[in-house]
Scaffold this motif. Structure first.
Motif, PDB file in Angstrom:
ATOM      1  N   LEU A 274       1.550   2.905  -3.366  1.00 31.84           N
ATOM      2  CA  LEU A 274       0.466   3.582  -4.079  1.00 31.84           C
ATOM      3  C   LEU A 274       0.492   5.078  -3.783  1.00 31.84           C
ATOM      4  O   LEU A 274       1.057   5.516  -2.783  1.00 31.84           O
ATOM      5  CB  LEU A 274      -0.889   3.018  -3.641  1.00 31.84           C
TER       6      LEU A 274
ATOM      7  N   TYR B  29      -9.324   5.332  -9.371  1.00 35.53           N
ATOM      8  CA  TYR B  29      -8.255   5.168  -8.384  1.00 35.53           C
ATOM      9  C   TYR B  29      -8.201   3.743  -7.847  1.00 35.53           C
ATOM     10  O   TYR B  29      -7.132   3.167  -7.690  1.00 35.53           O
ATOM     11  CB  TYR B  29      -8.431   6.145  -7.212  1.00 35.53           C
ATOM     12  N   THR B  30      -9.360   3.171  -7.568  1.00 33.70           N
ATOM     13  CA  THR B  30      -9.397   1.809  -7.032  1.00 33.70           C
ATOM     14  C   THR B  30      -8.889   0.812  -8.059  1.00 33.70           C
ATOM     15  O   THR B  30      -8.092  -0.078  -7.745  1.00 33.70           O
ATOM     16  CB  THR B  30     -10.822   1.440  -6.582  1.00 33.70           C
TER      17      THR B  30
ATOM     18  N   LEU C  23       0.822  -1.208   0.000  1.00 33.28           N
ATOM     19  CA  LEU C  23       0.000   0.000   0.000  1.00 33.28           C
ATOM     20  C   LEU C  23       0.857   1.260   0.000  1.00 33.28           C
ATOM     21  O   LEU C  23       0.463   2.283  -0.554  1.00 33.28           O
ATOM     22  CB  LEU C  23      -0.935   0.012   1.216  1.00 33.28           C
TER      23      LEU C  23
ATOM     24  N   GLU D 126      -4.944   6.789  -4.153  1.00 31.20           N
ATOM     25  CA  GLU D 126      -5.219   5.378  -4.447  1.00 31.20           C
ATOM     26  C   GLU D 126      -5.304   4.572  -3.155  1.00 31.20           C
ATOM     27  O   GLU D 126      -6.190   3.735  -2.991  1.00 31.20           O
ATOM     28  CB  GLU D 126      -4.124   4.804  -5.346  1.00 31.20           C
ATOM     29  N   ARG D 127      -4.377   4.848  -2.233  1.00 30.87           N
ATOM     30  CA  ARG D 127      -4.370   4.139  -0.958  1.00 30.87           C
ATOM     31  C   ARG D 127      -5.660   4.410  -0.193  1.00 30.87           C
ATOM     32  O   ARG D 127      -6.268   3.500   0.360  1.00 30.87           O
ATOM     33  CB  ARG D 127      -3.163   4.573  -0.130  1.00 30.87           C
TER      34      ARG D 127
ATOM     35  N   ALA E  78      -5.161   1.221  -8.458  1.00 30.54           N
ATOM     36  CA  ALA E  78      -4.466   0.740  -7.262  1.00 30.54           C
ATOM     37  C   ALA E  78      -4.424  -0.780  -7.217  1.00 30.54           C
ATOM     38  O   ALA E  78      -3.383  -1.376  -6.928  1.00 30.54           O
ATOM     39  CB  ALA E  78      -5.147   1.288  -6.008  1.00 30.54           C
TER      40      ALA E  78
END
Length: 161
Positions: free
Chosen positions: A106, A141-142, A103, A110-111, A145
């Motif tokens: 990212l 973003y998801t 994570l 995104e995180r 990511a």
């Protein structure tokens, strides 16, 4: 505040602390920054407690925390990453440590999307509201990511993401 409101606030803090601390830790990847973020969130929630208490105080606290985190990374424009995982409560499981390290790679936005959607299990709409962005942005973003996380995690961990 009245005594009953103070008691309700203390109960809220007791019930939400572990969830919000976990969220803060996943956002910051630093146990000290996570604790600071949590404390500042609680201060801001306390100031608005009369209005917040009748609604969804945990959702409000998540939104405050997300906004504070966003303000911090925008003002710094640079995050310091370390190989050290945070709080011991979260480092018992090696898979969690690997996930937190992944994570960290990212972008902050995104995180936030991944943590809200998959750690806190919020809907895309709730995630968009919490972050103050559009539904399409949350999806983008998801998606970006998760695509970035897949090669970073082992095959077994990738199935859980």
């Amino acid at each position: 505040m009245s005594g009953s409101q103070d008691a309700a606030y203390v109960e809220f803090v007791d019930q939400s602390r572990s969830t919000l601390l976990g969220y803060a830790w996943l956002l910051t990847a630093d146990p000290y920054a996570a604790e600071d973020l949590l404390q500042e969130t609680y201060v801001r929630v306390y100031v608005r407690w009369r209005k917040v208490a009748s609604g969804h105080p945990v959702a409000y606290a998540r939104k405050v925390m997300s906004n504070l985190h966003t303000d911090r990374w925008r003002s710094r424009r640079r995050e310091v990453f370390t190989d050290q995982a945070g709080e011991a409560a979260y480092t018992q499981d090696p898979m969690t440590v690997d996930l937190v390290r992944a994570l960290q790679k990212l972008s902050p936005r995104e995180r936030e999307c991944v943590v809200l959607r998959h750690y806190l299990d919020l809907s895309e709409k709730d995630t968009a509201e919490t972050l103050g962005i559009s539904l399409g942005s949350v999806k983008r973003y998801t998606s970006d990511a998760l695509a970035a996380l897949r090669p970073l995690l082992s095959e077994e961990e990738a199935r859980h993401v």
